[in-house]
Structures are given as structure tokens and as C-alpha cells.
Design a protein around this motif. Structure first.
Motif, PDB file in Angstrom:
ATOM      1  N   LEU A   1       0.855  -1.319  -0.012  1.00 19.39           N
ATOM      2  CA  LEU A   1       0.074   0.101  -0.145  1.00 19.39           C
ATOM      3  C   LEU A   1       0.800   1.249  -0.290  1.00 19.39           C
ATOM      4  O   LEU A   1       1.772   1.513   0.865  1.00 19.39           O
ATOM      5  CB  LEU A   1      -1.048  -0.068   1.366  1.00 19.39           C
ATOM      6  CG  LEU A   1      -1.843   0.974   1.409  1.00 19.39           C
ATOM      7  CD1 LEU A   1      -2.711   1.261   0.354  1.00 19.39           C
ATOM      8  CD2 LEU A   1      -2.593   0.979   2.590  1.00 19.39           C
TER       9      LEU A   1
ATOM     10  N   ILE B   1       0.990   5.285   0.550  1.00 22.17           N
ATOM     11  CA  ILE B   1       0.006   6.476   0.862  1.00 22.17           C
ATOM     12  C   ILE B   1       1.068   7.589   0.774  1.00 22.17           C
ATOM     13  O   ILE B   1       2.277   7.629   0.873  1.00 22.17           O
ATOM     14  CB  ILE B   1      -0.571   6.247   2.189  1.00 22.17           C
ATOM     15  CG1 ILE B   1       1.009   6.257   3.332  1.00 22.17           C
ATOM     16  CG2 ILE B   1      -1.235   5.083   2.554  1.00 22.17           C
ATOM     17  CD1 ILE B   1       0.472   6.420   4.660  1.00 22.17           C
TER      18      ILE B   1
ATOM     19  N   CYS C   1      -6.626   1.883   4.335  1.00 22.36           N
ATOM     20  CA  CYS C   1      -6.979   2.857   3.353  1.00 22.36           C
ATOM     21  C   CYS C   1      -8.030   3.963   3.896  1.00 22.36           C
ATOM     22  O   CYS C   1      -7.874   5.207   3.423  1.00 22.36           O
ATOM     23  CB  CYS C   1      -7.535   2.162   2.074  1.00 22.36           C
ATOM     24  SG  CYS C   1      -6.469   1.249   0.923  1.00 22.36           S
TER      25      CYS C   1
ATOM     26  N   VAL D   1      -4.549   7.977  -1.042  1.00 16.62           N
ATOM     27  CA  VAL D   1      -3.908   6.654  -1.227  1.00 16.62           C
ATOM     28  C   VAL D   1      -3.415   6.331  -2.448  1.00 16.62           C
ATOM     29  O   VAL D   1      -4.572   6.561  -3.032  1.00 16.62           O
ATOM     30  CB  VAL D   1      -5.264   5.684  -0.738  1.00 16.62           C
ATOM     31  CG1 VAL D   1      -4.922   4.161  -0.942  1.00 16.62           C
ATOM     32  CG2 VAL D   1      -5.518   5.767   0.611  1.00 16.62           C
TER      33      VAL D   1
ATOM     34  N   VAL E   1      -2.830   0.917  -4.488  1.00 17.15           N
ATOM     35  CA  VAL E   1      -3.137  -0.339  -3.995  1.00 17.15           C
ATOM     36  C   VAL E   1      -2.891  -1.472  -4.704  1.00 17.15           C
ATOM     37  O   VAL E   1      -3.879  -2.017  -5.533  1.00 17.15           O
ATOM     38  CB  VAL E   1      -4.731  -0.303  -3.557  1.00 17.15           C
ATOM     39  CG1 VAL E   1      -4.952  -1.497  -2.418  1.00 17.15           C
ATOM     40  CG2 VAL E   1      -5.140   0.940  -2.566  1.00 17.15           C
TER      41      VAL E   1
ATOM     42  N   LEU F   1     -14.252   0.462  -0.838  1.00 19.34           N
ATOM     43  CA  LEU F   1     -13.419   1.843  -0.624  1.00 19.34           C
ATOM     44  C   LEU F   1     -14.511   2.981  -1.119  1.00 19.34           C
ATOM     45  O   LEU F   1     -14.778   4.014  -0.210  1.00 19.34           O
ATOM     46  CB  LEU F   1     -12.045   1.836  -1.301  1.00 19.34           C
ATOM     47  CG  LEU F   1     -10.907   1.241  -0.520  1.00 19.34           C
ATOM     48  CD1 LEU F   1      -9.715   1.676  -1.315  1.00 19.34           C
ATOM     49  CD2 LEU F   1     -10.717   1.854   0.561  1.00 19.34           C
TER      50      LEU F   1
ATOM     51  N   THR G   1      -6.994   7.206  -6.532  1.00 17.52           N
ATOM     52  CA  THR G   1      -6.175   6.162  -6.215  1.00 17.52           C
ATOM     53  C   THR G   1      -6.361   5.182  -7.331  1.00 17.52           C
ATOM     54  O   THR G   1      -7.284   4.587  -8.125  1.00 17.52           O
ATOM     55  CB  THR G   1      -6.875   5.466  -5.041  1.00 17.52           C
ATOM     56  OG1 THR G   1      -6.692   6.568  -3.911  1.00 17.52           O
ATOM     57  CG2 THR G   1      -6.307   4.267  -4.572  1.00 17.52           C
TER      58      THR G   1
END
Length: 346
Positions: free
Chosen positions: A62, A64, A93, A115, A118, A143, A200
Motif C-alpha cells: 500500500l 500512501i 486505506c 492513497v 493499492v 472503498l 487512487t
């Protein structure tokens, strides 16, 4: 070289950059281990061989957009740890969306969202890319339900039916040249883009490793030429390597994404076998360039410009190390495993 694990379940965190320094311009990367379960079992009573057969592993690395505030990274990581419903990636997230405002983001490393990325990577040979793509789509849908206003684009095996790579999608969105047009971009999932959350990327692909080589120089021009020389798409480059050059703590850093690519033919020499590592997923053999191969090439090119290198930082794990740690963590109970890990050495 070491990596602080923050005493987490399923999760290790380390900043993308040279060990021991904090770079406000480069995002932190969180590594989450997840799995596809095949029946209910008592992990503490199973030997490793049986565990490997019972669990089909995948990983999420992940990304960020936070590189300054360690407390933010810890909160995002703990959100994954404290989740009791097997949705650690989604929980992390959601926490990142709540804590990071792209209106206030400043930095030179390209990014699109709070974010930013992913990616789901298969670790076990029996886990297919299509399965990982379906998991990625499920995460994206969840999400957008949990965070109204977030927007998502698909890449890799989540991007059906086109299967466009992350690089292709980023080029379309202007990621590489900072010409991202918020108003002209239509997300694959979610609402119109918001300035707070940004965009994202969610997708699935073979494992992508990250390593950075720091040059003993402030010559960004030379750094960009070195990065171009080692890119796999360029003549004489290293297969599967993507590279960019950035200023970093008074030096220049060559930041590399190291893709796992299909092995079209077996390695033909001892030299080639030392430069690449092979493993299997979904019945197909994949190879990736070793960090040592990348560092050696950068060193050779740097000498041409009259300087050397300071060192190399492997950000996260190799695919094999990632899989091994996940198996050990699951065999011991993931929470207990990470609590005992003050440091993970690489």
C-alpha cells in the motif's frame, strides 16, 4: 540496513528512501500480507508444510502520500492491525483518506491520491493474477462505499478487459510529467475527483519490488541520464526496471520499480542466472533483477560521471522474503509474530 515494523499484524512499514533519514518528498509504503483461506484451521497447531498447502497467499504493498509525519503512518498501519474482519487493506486505506488531505500535500515525488496505490500481488504459485484482479476490484468497490468522494482507476488484471499496465495508466493520467488534469479525468470507480482525496490506483500484477540507489552527487542531470540508461524499455537497460531520479537529502536518488516479468526462455548463462531470480505464479515462471544487479549497473554508470554511490535501500521485501514472512506470521499467529519483531533486517 533495517526496517521499523511498528509492531504490527500483517503489516510492515518503511519509508521509500535511504535508511535512517526522513524524506518529506517521498511517500511511505506499507506492506500488508493477506491470504485466500481454504477452510477453517487452527494456525498454531499446524506445521509449516501443512500451512503452505492450506493458504494461498497474496500481498498488498500500500502506497500512501505521506513522508513527513510518522504518527500518520503509524495510525494508518494500526488501522490495518486492529481490523478484526479480514479487511486490513480497506481499513488502512480508510484511515489514510481520513488523515491525508491532498490540498495540503507538497513534494517532488509524483503522486495522484492520498492513497496513491493499492496493488495486489500473488505470492503463492496457485494464486492467479485474475483472482488478484477480482480482489482488487472488491477493494475498490468497498472503498467507494466507505469513503464517499474517493475516486479510483484500475490497472493490470483489475482493468478488464484491457489489462492496461500501471505505467500505461499513469501515462494516460499525466503522472510522469505532472500535467494531471483533475477536471478531464474520469475514474473507473467512484464519483468525480475531489481535491482532498485525489485519485487512487487499484490493481493486480506480478510482484513489483522497490529499491533505491543513492548517488554520491547532487548532479540531478547525471542522475536522470543514469535512470534512463537502466530502464528496461531502453536499449541496454535492465529487464523489468523502471527508474526515475530525485533530489534526496543533499544527494540524488535513483528510485527503481523492479517488475517481475515472464521468463520467455530459460537463462542461458551463469551470469544471467546471478542477475535475475525466478519464481512461479499461476503455472508461469517470472523473473526479476536482483538489487545487487541494479546497484552494480548504477555504480558503473556513476563512475562514468566521476562519482560513486552511497548505498542501496530495498524498500520492503523480495517476493520470496515477503511470502516467507507471511507464512511464518500465519503459523505463529500474525499478531504475536509482529509484536516480537522490533526490527526486520534485510
Amino acid at each position: 540496513m533495517n526496517m521499523q515494523t511498528w509492531k504490527l499484524v500483517y503489516l510492515a512499514a518503511r519509508k521509500a528512501g535511504t535508511a535512517g533519514s526522513i524524506n518529506s518528498d517521498i511517500s511511505w509504503r506499507l506492506q500488508c500480507m493477506t491470504y485466500f483461506a481454504c477452510g477453517t484451521i487452527q494456525l498454531r497447531k499446524i506445521k509449516m508444510a501443512a500451512l503452505t498447502a492450506k493458504f494461498r497467499l497474496a500481498a498488498c504493498l500500500l502506497n500512501i502520500s505521506e513522508g513527513r509525519r510518522k504518527n500518520i503512518v503509524e495510525k494508518v498501519a494500526k488501522a490495518a492491525v486492529c481490523n478484526e474482519h479480514g479487511r486490513s487493506v480497506v481499513s488502512a486505506c480508510v484511515e489514510a483518506y481520513n488523515l491525508i488531505d491532498m490540498n495540503e500535500h507538497h513534494g517532488i515525488h509524483p503522486c495522484l491520491g492520498a492513497v496513491d496505490l493499492v496493488p495486489i500481488y500473488p505470492l503463492s504459485e496457485s494464486v492467479s493474477l485474475d483472482e488478484c484482479g477480482a480482489v482488487a476490484q472488491s477493494i475498490a468497490e468497498e472503498l467507494t462505499h466507505q469513503v464517499p468522494g474517493c475516486s479510483i482507476f484500475y490497472f493490470g488484471h483489475a482493468d478488464q478487459p484491457l489489462n492496461r499496465s500501471l505505467v500505461e495508466r499513469r501515462k494516460e493520467l499525466g503522472w510522469f510529467n505532472s500535467c494531471f488534469n483533475l477536471n478531464a479525468t474520469r475514474p473507473d470507480v467512484g464519483t468525480e475527483l475531489s481535491l482532498r482525496y485525489g485519485l487512487t490506483g487499484v490493481g493486480a500484477s506480478p510482484y513489483v519490488m522497490n529499491c533505491n540507489v543513492t548517488l554520491d552527487s547532487q548532479d540531478l542531470n547525471a542522475g536522470r541520464k543514469i535512470a534512463s540508461s537502466i530502464r528496461g524499455v531502453n536499449q541496454g537497460g535492465i529487464q523489468g526496471v523502471q527508474a526515475m531520479a530525485f533530489p534526496h537529502v543533499g544527494k540524488v536518488e535513483i528510485a527503481c520499480n523492479v517488475e517481475s516479468v515472464k521468463e520467455e526462455k530459460p537463462t542461458t548463462s551463469v551470469m544471467e542466472s546471478k542477475n535475475f531470480v525466478s519464481y512461479r505464479i499461476g503455472g508461469q515462471c517470472y523473473v526479476y533483477a536482483t538489487p545487487q544487479t541494479i546497484e552494480a549497473r548504477v555504480q558503473t554508470l556513476a563512475e562514468h560521471y566521476g562519482f560513486g554511490t552511497v548505498g542501496i535501500a530495498l524498500v520492503g521485501f523480495t517476493p520470496q522474503k515477503c511470502k516467507s514472512l507471511a507464512e511464518i506470521a500465519l503459523s505463529q499467529g500474525a499478531a504475536e509474530f509482529w509484536k516480537k519483531q522490533e526490527r526486520v533486517y534485510m
